[in-house]
Design a protein around this motif. Structure first.
Motif, PDB file in Angstrom:
ATOM      1  N   PHE A 307       0.779  -1.004  -0.061  1.00 34.92           N
ATOM      2  CA  PHE A 307      -0.044  -0.012   0.080  1.00 34.92           C
ATOM      3  C   PHE A 307       0.770   1.014  -0.189  1.00 34.92           C
ATOM      4  N   ARG A 308       1.902   1.016   0.957  1.00 34.82           N
ATOM      5  CA  ARG A 308       2.689   2.458   0.930  1.00 34.82           C
ATOM      6  C   ARG A 308       3.723   2.583  -0.398  1.00 34.82           C
ATOM      7  N   ASN A 309       4.004   1.644  -0.999  1.00 36.36           N
ATOM      8  CA  ASN A 309       4.985   1.840  -2.029  1.00 36.36           C
ATOM      9  C   ASN A 309       4.045   2.193  -3.311  1.00 36.36           C
ATOM     10  N   VAL A 310       2.751   1.759  -3.452  1.00 40.19           N
ATOM     11  CA  VAL A 310       1.730   2.291  -4.617  1.00 40.19           C
ATOM     12  C   VAL A 310       1.483   3.913  -4.255  1.00 40.19           C
ATOM     13  N   LEU A 311       1.597   4.304  -3.182  1.00 39.99           N
ATOM     14  CA  LEU A 311       1.308   5.547  -2.743  1.00 39.99           C
ATOM     15  C   LEU A 311       2.816   6.442  -3.037  1.00 39.99           C
ATOM     16  N   ILE A 312       3.764   5.830  -2.835  1.00 37.12           N
ATOM     17  CA  ILE A 312       5.078   6.581  -3.029  1.00 37.12           C
ATOM     18  C   ILE A 312       5.354   6.448  -4.622  1.00 37.12           C
ATOM     19  N   GLY A 313       4.989   5.332  -5.448  1.00 36.51           N
ATOM     20  CA  GLY A 313       4.899   5.843  -6.746  1.00 36.51           C
ATOM     21  C   GLY A 313       4.059   6.667  -7.392  1.00 36.51           C
ATOM     22  N   GLY A 314       2.886   6.825  -6.685  1.00 35.16           N
ATOM     23  CA  GLY A 314       1.984   7.714  -7.398  1.00 35.16           C
ATOM     24  C   GLY A 314       2.665   9.266  -7.095  1.00 35.16           C
ATOM     25  N   ALA A 315       3.053   9.393  -6.026  1.00 36.31           N
ATOM     26  CA  ALA A 315       3.670  10.846  -5.697  1.00 36.31           C
ATOM     27  C   ALA A 315       4.767  11.147  -6.788  1.00 36.31           C
ATOM     28  N   VAL A 316       5.717  10.223  -7.110  1.00 39.37           N
ATOM     29  CA  VAL A 316       6.689  10.205  -8.030  1.00 39.37           C
ATOM     30  C   VAL A 316       6.208  10.544  -9.320  1.00 39.37           C
ATOM     31  N   ALA A 317       5.238   9.827  -9.971  1.00 35.50           N
ATOM     32  CA  ALA A 317       4.578   9.926 -11.093  1.00 35.50           C
ATOM     33  C   ALA A 317       3.965  11.537 -11.218  1.00 35.50           C
ATOM     34  N   GLY A 318       3.129  11.888  -9.996  1.00 35.54           N
ATOM     35  CA  GLY A 318       2.756  13.062 -10.162  1.00 35.54           C
ATOM     36  C   GLY A 318       3.811  14.157 -10.466  1.00 35.54           C
ATOM     37  N   LEU A 319       4.928  13.887  -9.820  1.00 35.84           N
ATOM     38  CA  LEU A 319       5.943  14.875 -10.070  1.00 35.84           C
ATOM     39  C   LEU A 319       6.384  15.072 -11.685  1.00 35.84           C
ATOM     40  N   GLY A 320       6.424  13.951 -12.223  1.00 30.78           N
ATOM     41  CA  GLY A 320       6.831  13.683 -13.713  1.00 30.78           C
ATOM     42  C   GLY A 320       5.565  14.576 -14.487  1.00 30.78           C
ATOM     43  N   GLY A 321       4.252  14.318 -14.041  1.00 29.27           N
ATOM     44  CA  GLY A 321       3.478  15.197 -14.715  1.00 29.27           C
ATOM     45  C   GLY A 321       3.456  16.800 -14.701  1.00 29.27           C
ATOM     46  N   ALA A 322       3.774  17.219 -13.408  1.00 30.89           N
ATOM     47  CA  ALA A 322       4.272  18.584 -13.202  1.00 30.89           C
ATOM     48  C   ALA A 322       5.253  18.913 -14.348  1.00 30.89           C
ATOM     49  N   TYR A 323       6.194  18.115 -14.837  1.00 30.92           N
ATOM     50  CA  TYR A 323       6.963  18.623 -15.790  1.00 30.92           C
ATOM     51  C   TYR A 323       6.426  19.104 -17.247  1.00 30.92           C
ATOM     52  N   PHE A 324       5.366  18.405 -17.650  1.00 32.70           N
ATOM     53  CA  PHE A 324       4.709  18.556 -18.723  1.00 32.70           C
ATOM     54  C   PHE A 324       3.960  20.141 -18.719  1.00 32.70           C
ATOM     55  N   THR A 325       3.365  20.425 -17.670  1.00 31.68           N
ATOM     56  CA  THR A 325       2.949  21.678 -17.308  1.00 31.68           C
ATOM     57  C   THR A 325       3.619  22.764 -17.179  1.00 31.68           C
ATOM     58  N   LEU A 326       4.789  22.795 -16.180  1.00 34.08           N
ATOM     59  CA  LEU A 326       5.470  23.710 -15.667  1.00 34.08           C
ATOM     60  C   LEU A 326       6.877  23.595 -15.890  1.00 34.08           C
ATOM     61  N   GLY A 327       7.341  22.406 -16.707  1.00 30.69           N
ATOM     62  CA  GLY A 327       8.604  22.484 -17.160  1.00 30.69           C
ATOM     63  C   GLY A 327       8.633  22.557 -18.673  1.00 30.69           C
ATOM     64  N   LEU A 328       7.771  22.318 -19.372  1.00 28.12           N
ATOM     65  CA  LEU A 328       7.731  22.208 -20.873  1.00 28.12           C
ATOM     66  C   LEU A 328       6.687  23.205 -21.661  1.00 28.12           C
TER      67      LEU A 328
END
Length: 419
Positions: A307-328
């Protein structure tokens, strides 16, 4: 002894050596022997801001293609020797082969023209950042036994929420903080259904992807598109050049003149690698992913770890999504992730569930994706239709042929029901 030897022969996989040999022959013949004689491929190695300026590097296209093709065939021959001895092809050999093959193709395709090598690599890194975050997300989940097909939805959710929050608060930093929350929300739904209620992990992941795409498209049509000044004007992070390191020729502008999200990515990769392979937490996670029954016997709460690992992975993927909007792009657009979550899964598999390997695989996909744009600008004779499909062809070849004999975590995809 004879039975054991036969079993070893039967488990050998010749897929990787055969694939490397075919691609090596293509590199030698097409990119080398059939290259136009007398042509030079010119690569700029300095940018206008470098302290030390270097003249563009002009290489004889045909000679370089032949040498790189021979190198590819030598690596393919080595892979045959390793497999014949019952050993698997190491990941570094596949990475080295991929670099040599791509360089041969690049030299051949740029014959008679000139491109900027730092600009090419900068674009490749920019396109690789979301893939790296997505691959790390999938890796953290699968190492604990949960297949995460919802990476696409987590990336898109991070891109959406980061753009909206940054627009409403007029702060890109607030948007960056909000992005992992979106990934966490999608990950929480994934964890509840798969870990707590044992629903099929593939089905839940697909449903969550469709759900996020539908929600973000609806919100885009009702709020962001009619009122872009209020809801869809987040802005972008500016590049921050690291002194001294940013002045290194070629490498400096590529690695050390980036946005804060890229620097966060560097830290994330290092932390996850150390945590997975050099910490008690990582040992528990790998135990849960390989043999949950034994981990449970040792006192590890298997489903709590998952359960905790799935949540950690989701937070990491969310940062990747921010790069589409705030980085590119500096704004959110409908379905802007465009299937990058699934490419990230391919990068994770190609990297053999290792953070370093996943990074190199994501960089390969990002490089090929950026290369097709650069070659289109300089007017390469390669048909544009082929260049558009090149990133996906490379993905298929890499996963199907270059991965070789690999094994995911033994309990990946299997719910753990304590008896």
């Amino acid at each position: 002894m004879g039975v054991v030897s036969t079993a070893r022969v039967l488990t050998r996989s010749w897929r990787t050596p055969i694939t490397l040999t075919v691609l090596g022959a293509v590199a030698l013949v097409v990119f080398g022997l059939l290259a136009p004689p007398g042509e030079h491929s010119t690569f700029g190695v300095s940018t206008g801001g470098d302290l030390v300026q270097f003249e563009p590097l002009a290489l004889p296209s045909r000679l370089v293609g032949i040498l790189l093709g021979i190198a590819c065939l030598a690596l393919a021959g080595w892979s045959f020797t390793l497999v014949a001895r019952g050993r698997r092809v190491p990941i570094w050999l596949s990475i080295t082969f991929g670099v040599a093959f791509v360089l041969a193709f690049l030299t051949w395709s740029v014959a008679g023209a000139q491109i900027s090598l730092p600009a090419l690599l900068q674009g490749a890194l920019a396109l690789s950042v979301p893939l790296i975050f997505g691959a790390l997300c999938g890796l953290v989940c699968e190492r604990s036994g949960v297949i995460n097909i919802a990476i696409e939805g987590q990336l898109l959710g991070g891109a959406f929420l980061s753009g909206v929050v940054a627009s409403l608060t007029t702060s890109v930093w607030a948007g960056l903080v909000a992005a992992p929350l979106a990934g966490l929300l999608v990950a929480y739904l994934l964890a509840v259904f798969t870990v707590r209620y044992y629903v099929n992990q593939i089905i839940v992941g697909v449903v969550l992807n469709v759900l996020v795409i539908g929600l973000t498209s609806f919100m885009f049509g009702r709020l962001l598109s009619p009122n872009p000044e209020t809801w869809n004007s987040p802005g972008r992070f500016l590049s921050m050049k690291i002194p001294i390191l940013g002045d290194i020729p070629v490498i400096g502008p590529v690695l050390f003149d980036q946005t804060v999200i890229v620097y966060i990515m560097y830290v994330t990769v290092a932390v996850l690698y150390v945590a997975l392979f050099r910490s008690r937490w990582g040992l528990r996670v790998r135990a849960v992913g390989e043999h949950p029954e034994a981990a449970d016997t040792a006192g590890i709460q298997v489903n709590a770890v998952r359960f905790r690992n799935v949540l950690i992975g989701g937070a990491v993927a969310g940062l990747g999504g921010a790069y589409f909007t705030l980085g590119l792009s500096g704004l959110f657009s409908r379905e802007m992730t465009a299937g990058q979550g699934f490419i990230a899964l391919a990068a994770m598999i190609l990297g053999r569930w290792n953070p370093i390997g996943a990074v190199f695989a994501a960089l390969l996909f990002g490089f090929v994706n950026n290369l097709q744009s650069v070659l289109g600008i300089i007017g390469t004779p390669i048909p544009s239709e082929f260049m558009l499909m090149a990133p996906y062809v490379v993905t298929i070849i890499a996963v199907a042929g270059l991965v070789g004999r690999v094994r995911p975590p033994a309990a990946s995809g299997q719910p753990y029901i304590k008896t």
